[in-house]
Design an enzyme around this catalytic site. Sequence first.
Site, PDB file in Angstrom:
ATOM      1  CB  CYS A 122       0.639  -3.728   2.755  1.00 39.73           C
ATOM      2  SG  CYS A 122      -0.914  -3.939   1.942  1.00 39.73           S
ATOM      3  CG  HIS A 146       0.875   0.965   1.809  1.00 43.85           C
ATOM      4  ND1 HIS A 146       2.020   0.296   1.153  1.00 43.85           N
ATOM      5  CD2 HIS A 146      -0.287   0.095   1.437  1.00 43.85           C
ATOM      6  CE1 HIS A 146       1.419  -0.881   0.490  1.00 43.85           C
ATOM      7  NE2 HIS A 146       0.337  -0.874   0.528  1.00 43.85           N
ATOM      8  CD  GLU A 163       4.892   2.380   2.226  1.00 45.50           C
ATOM      9  OE1 GLU A 163       4.154   1.702   1.074  1.00 45.50           O
ATOM     10  OE2 GLU A 163       4.616   2.376   3.188  1.00 45.50           O
TER      11      GLU A 163
END
Length: 197
Positions: free
Chosen positions: A80, A178, A180
């Site tokens: 990001c 993202h 994750e």
Amino acid sequence: MSRLNIGIIQYGAGNQASIRNALDKFGVNAFPVSTKEELNKADKLIIPGVGHAKKAMQQLNSLGLTEAIIQTDIPLLGICLGMQLLGRFSAEGSTSCLNICDYETHKFGIKLKIPHMGWNMVKLADAPLFYKLGESEWFYYVHSYYVPKSANTIATSNYEIDFIAAVRQNNFWGVQFHPEKSGEKGLQIIKNFIELC
């Protein structure tokens, strides 16, 4: 998988817990990097997302990490804001960035709601970072700034306008979304970065 040392660059960013949780799934040793010496102990590096570009660069400069990042040959993944910092310049705070990749970050000037938040389709090129993924996959975004397509582009997405979803420049990789927070597909990207990039 051998136990690798993954350094997480510290610049006052949030969202580090979710990155650590994702890395824990692959049995790596994740540790904070605030000095050049710590950076050089890492097998891989991650610049996490969430934060403000100008403040992030001020922090990297104050820690003496800017040149260390630019000069490193250690594989690095920017997430990001971390991806945006790899470029020349960001409109967020009108700040010079790491100048590793040949692009600038702009603020969205569109009719759709900003920040761009939620799941969005990403078109993926053939790259080690996307091993075992399809030509298009869904990933989770939270951002108000974007990077137009450039020579470094390895994935694109669209939110009223096309923008870069992922980049590569030598040992530097970046994703605007993202991983994750993107379920199994996102974890696959993290696994690929650890094992293949």
